[in-house]
Design a protein around this motif. Structure first.
Motif, PDB file in Angstrom:
ATOM      1  N   GLU A 161      46.416  86.291  98.620  1.00 24.03           N
ATOM      2  CA  GLU A 161      47.511  86.715  99.492  1.00 24.03           C
ATOM      3  C   GLU A 161      47.090  86.682 100.955  1.00 24.03           C
ATOM      4  OE1 GLU A 161      49.583  89.656  96.168  1.00 24.03           O
ATOM      5  OE2 GLU A 161      48.269  90.479  97.722  1.00 24.03           O
ATOM      6  N   ARG A 162      45.822  86.981 101.198  1.00 26.54           N
ATOM      7  CA  ARG A 162      45.327  86.926 102.574  1.00 26.54           C
ATOM      8  C   ARG A 162      45.289  85.479 103.081  1.00 26.54           C
ATOM      9  NH1 ARG A 162      40.502  90.765 104.523  1.00 26.54           N
ATOM     10  NH2 ARG A 162      41.557  91.979 102.909  1.00 26.54           N
ATOM     11  N   GLU A 163      44.899  84.562 102.204  1.00 24.68           N
ATOM     12  CA  GLU A 163      44.906  83.144 102.567  1.00 24.68           C
ATOM     13  C   GLU A 163      46.322  82.683 102.874  1.00 24.68           C
ATOM     14  OE1 GLU A 163      41.232  81.166 100.045  1.00 24.68           O
ATOM     15  OE2 GLU A 163      43.106  81.577  99.000  1.00 24.68           O
ATOM     16  N   VAL A 164      47.242  83.108 102.041  1.00 20.54           N
ATOM     17  CA  VAL A 164      48.635  82.730 102.234  1.00 20.54           C
ATOM     18  C   VAL A 164      49.178  83.306 103.537  1.00 20.54           C
ATOM     19  CG1 VAL A 164      50.980  83.057 101.346  1.00 20.54           C
ATOM     20  CG2 VAL A 164      49.143  82.386  99.782  1.00 20.54           C
ATOM     21  N   LEU A 165      48.862  84.559 103.824  1.00 22.97           N
ATOM     22  CA  LEU A 165      49.316  85.191 105.061  1.00 22.97           C
ATOM     23  C   LEU A 165      48.802  84.439 106.282  1.00 22.97           C
ATOM     24  CD1 LEU A 165      50.649  87.475 106.674  1.00 22.97           C
ATOM     25  CD2 LEU A 165      48.570  88.830 106.330  1.00 22.97           C
ATOM     26  N   ALA A 166      47.562  84.004 106.230  1.00 21.56           N
ATOM     27  CA  ALA A 166      46.998  83.255 107.355  1.00 21.56           C
ATOM     28  C   ALA A 166      47.774  81.969 107.592  1.00 21.56           C
ATOM     29  CB  ALA A 166      45.524  82.951 107.091  1.00 21.56           C
ATOM     30  N   LEU A 167      48.183  81.306 106.524  1.00 25.50           N
ATOM     31  CA  LEU A 167      48.934  80.059 106.659  1.00 25.50           C
ATOM     32  C   LEU A 167      50.363  80.317 107.129  1.00 25.50           C
ATOM     33  CD1 LEU A 167      47.593  78.142 103.535  1.00 25.50           C
ATOM     34  CD2 LEU A 167      46.936  77.862 105.930  1.00 25.50           C
ATOM     35  N   VAL A 168      50.967  81.424 106.672  1.00 25.26           N
ATOM     36  CA  VAL A 168      52.280  81.818 107.189  1.00 25.26           C
ATOM     37  C   VAL A 168      52.174  82.046 108.696  1.00 25.26           C
ATOM     38  CG1 VAL A 168      54.053  83.617 107.202  1.00 25.26           C
ATOM     39  CG2 VAL A 168      53.122  82.815 105.026  1.00 25.26           C
ATOM     40  N   GLY A 169      51.104  82.709 109.107  1.00 24.85           N
ATOM     41  CA  GLY A 169      50.891  82.973 110.521  1.00 24.85           C
ATOM     42  C   GLY A 169      50.745  81.724 111.358  1.00 24.85           C
ATOM     43  N   GLN A 170      50.317  80.633 110.729  1.00 23.85           N
ATOM     44  CA  GLN A 170      50.182  79.360 111.427  1.00 23.85           C
ATOM     45  C   GLN A 170      51.484  78.557 111.413  1.00 23.85           C
ATOM     46  OE1 GLN A 170      46.673  77.258 109.959  1.00 23.85           O
ATOM     47  NE2 GLN A 170      45.652  79.218 109.668  1.00 23.85           N
ATOM     48  N   GLY A 171      52.523  79.143 110.775  1.00 16.39           N
ATOM     49  CA  GLY A 171      53.832  78.505 110.795  1.00 16.39           C
ATOM     50  C   GLY A 171      54.118  77.570 109.641  1.00 16.39           C
ATOM     51  N   LEU A 172      53.299  77.612 108.585  1.00 15.65           N
ATOM     52  CA  LEU A 172      53.513  76.710 107.460  1.00 15.65           C
ATOM     53  C   LEU A 172      54.625  77.194 106.542  1.00 15.65           C
ATOM     54  CD1 LEU A 172      50.689  75.788 108.491  1.00 15.65           C
ATOM     55  CD2 LEU A 172      50.109  75.313 106.096  1.00 15.65           C
ATOM     56  N   ARG A 173      55.366  76.239 105.968  1.00 14.41           N
ATOM     57  CA  ARG A 173      56.393  76.545 104.979  1.00 14.41           C
ATOM     58  C   ARG A 173      55.750  76.693 103.607  1.00 14.41           C
ATOM     59  NH1 ARG A 173      58.265  71.836 107.336  1.00 14.41           N
ATOM     60  NH2 ARG A 173      57.887  70.801 105.344  1.00 14.41           N
ATOM     61  N   ASN A 174      56.540  77.148 102.630  1.00 12.82           N
ATOM     62  CA  ASN A 174      55.993  77.368 101.289  1.00 12.82           C
ATOM     63  C   ASN A 174      55.411  76.107 100.679  1.00 12.82           C
ATOM     64  OD1 ASN A 174      56.622  80.093 101.289  1.00 12.82           O
ATOM     65  ND2 ASN A 174      58.624  79.793 100.347  1.00 12.82           N
ATOM     66  N   ASP A 175      56.096  74.975 100.851  1.00 14.46           N
ATOM     67  CA  ASP A 175      55.575  73.745 100.278  1.00 14.46           C
ATOM     68  C   ASP A 175      54.275  73.313 100.949  1.00 14.46           C
ATOM     69  OD1 ASP A 175      56.992  73.243 102.634  1.00 14.46           O
ATOM     70  OD2 ASP A 175      57.598  71.229 102.011  1.00 14.46           O
ATOM     71  N   GLU A 176      54.163  73.566 102.247  1.00 11.25           N
ATOM     72  CA  GLU A 176      52.936  73.231 102.971  1.00 11.25           C
ATOM     73  C   GLU A 176      51.797  74.162 102.572  1.00 11.25           C
ATOM     74  OE1 GLU A 176      54.845  71.489 107.118  1.00 11.25           O
ATOM     75  OE2 GLU A 176      54.670  73.657 106.853  1.00 11.25           O
ATOM     76  N   ILE A 177      52.128  75.446 102.367  1.00 10.90           N
ATOM     77  CA  ILE A 177      51.119  76.402 101.899  1.00 10.90           C
ATOM     78  C   ILE A 177      50.616  75.995 100.519  1.00 10.90           C
ATOM     79  CG2 ILE A 177      50.741  78.794 101.143  1.00 10.90           C
ATOM     80  CD1 ILE A 177      52.754  79.630 103.330  1.00 10.90           C
ATOM     81  N   GLY A 178      51.560  75.624  99.653  1.00 11.98           N
ATOM     82  CA  GLY A 178      51.192  75.188  98.316  1.00 11.98           C
ATOM     83  C   GLY A 178      50.267  73.994  98.343  1.00 11.98           C
ATOM     84  N   ALA A 179      50.583  73.018  99.188  1.00 13.43           N
ATOM     85  CA  ALA A 179      49.750  71.824  99.287  1.00 13.43           C
ATOM     86  C   ALA A 179      48.357  72.158  99.804  1.00 13.43           C
ATOM     87  CB  ALA A 179      50.417  70.789 100.199  1.00 13.43           C
ATOM     88  N   ALA A 180      48.285  73.078 100.772  1.00 14.55           N
ATOM     89  CA  ALA A 180      46.992  73.442 101.353  1.00 14.55           C
ATOM     90  C   ALA A 180      46.102  74.185 100.360  1.00 14.55           C
ATOM     91  CB  ALA A 180      47.204  74.292 102.602  1.00 14.55           C
ATOM     92  N   LEU A 181      46.728  74.967  99.472  1.00 12.81           N
ATOM     93  CA  LEU A 181      45.961  75.803  98.542  1.00 12.81           C
ATOM     94  C   LEU A 181      46.040  75.296  97.104  1.00 12.81           C
ATOM     95  CD1 LEU A 181      46.945  79.345  99.898  1.00 12.81           C
ATOM     96  CD2 LEU A 181      44.893  78.006 100.418  1.00 12.81           C
ATOM     97  N   TYR A 182      46.613  74.119  96.929  1.00 14.43           N
ATOM     98  CA  TYR A 182      46.754  73.520  95.597  1.00 14.43           C
ATOM     99  C   TYR A 182      47.569  74.419  94.670  1.00 14.43           C
ATOM    100  CZ  TYR A 182      43.033  70.649  97.515  1.00 14.43           C
ATOM    101  OH  TYR A 182      42.297  69.815  98.334  1.00 14.43           O
ATOM    102  N   LEU A 183      48.693  74.912  95.203  1.00 22.72           N
ATOM    103  CA  LEU A 183      49.612  75.751  94.448  1.00 22.72           C
ATOM    104  C   LEU A 183      50.980  75.086  94.440  1.00 22.72           C
ATOM    105  CD1 LEU A 183      48.803  79.181  96.176  1.00 22.72           C
ATOM    106  CD2 LEU A 183      47.864  78.372  93.996  1.00 22.72           C
ATOM    107  N   SER A 184      51.816  75.461  93.490  1.00 23.20           N
ATOM    108  CA  SER A 184      53.198  74.992  93.529  1.00 23.20           C
ATOM    109  C   SER A 184      53.940  75.768  94.620  1.00 23.20           C
ATOM    110  CB  SER A 184      53.875  75.232  92.182  1.00 23.20           C
ATOM    111  OG  SER A 184      54.093  76.622  91.978  1.00 23.20           O
TER     112      SER A 184
END
Length: 219
Positions: A161-184
């Motif tokens: 969740e902390r990794e995800v929060l950091a990516l949200v803070g960088q302005g990434l969308r859910n699909d971009e977060i998923g791609a960065a962390l190998y998640l759907s």
């Protein structure tokens, strides 16, 4: 589905322009017009709009306090506030995000950008104008919140969740977060929702603020 919009702007000519633009769209309808912040709060309570286009500088009650009151009203949790500002150095924008706004947009944005912003915010996503978001949030967070939250506030989150929060803070969308962390995208969305719940964030815009406040995202 039709998106109900409330216009909160003290200049009648500007409100009329917004209404004319929105009335041309099949999926948007104006459910009220407010000339000051107090009227905006009352109309939000009675009309239950999906989105409030909120000017900052208005008489009687400014847009920041009006946003705060709307966000704090039981039953209006799904009302999204999109703050309109004239200048990209407006010191009140960060206050608006903290008050519960879902994003902000410059008044000189083109018609297509405004319509897109309304639809994005209505869908539950944050809308933070790219050319000013990171600089503005970083500037006011650094000045007001340094060292205030940090590790203790983030301790409720899992490592993921902390990794995800950091990516949200960088302005990434859910699909971009998923791609960065190998998640759907759905899994990324779940992590975002859990982080919002644990941190008491109203929406993604407040997650962005928290990411900067806690130092998870460094300007």
């Amino acid at each position: 589905m039709t998106i109900k919009v409330l216009l909160a702007e003290d200049e009648q000519l500007v409100r009329s322009g917004f209404r004319l633009l929105l009335d041309t769209e099949d999926d948007l309808t104006v459910v009220g017009e407010a000339a000051n912040g107090a009227e905006a709060v009352e109309l939000a309570r009675s009309a239950r709009p999906d989105v409030v286009l909120m000017d900052i500088r208005m008489p009687v009650l400014d847009g920041i306090e009006a946003t705060r009151r709307i966000a704090a009203t039981p039953g209006l949790e799904q009302v999204r506030v999109l703050i309109l500002t004239t200048y990209d150095t407006d010191a009140y924008v960060f206050d608006g995000l903290q008050a519960g706004a879902s994003g902000f947009l410059l008044k000189d944005a083109g018609p297509a950008e405004l319509l897109h912003a309304i639809r994005v915010v209505a869908a539950g996503d944050a809308l933070l104008a790219p050319r000013i978001t990171r600089r503005l949030i970083a500037q006011f967070t650094a000045g007001r919140s340094a060292g205030r939250a940090g590790a203790e506030r983030l301790s409720v989150l899992t490592d993921r969740e902390r990794e995800v929060l950091a990516l949200v803070g960088q302005g990434l969308r859910n699909d971009e977060i998923g791609a960065a962390l190998y998640l759907s995208p759905d899994t990324a969305r779940t992590h975002v929702s859990r982080a919002m719940g644990k941190l008491g964030a109203r929406d993604r815009a407040q997650l962005v603020v928290i990411a900067y406040q806690t130092g998870l995202v460094v300007p």
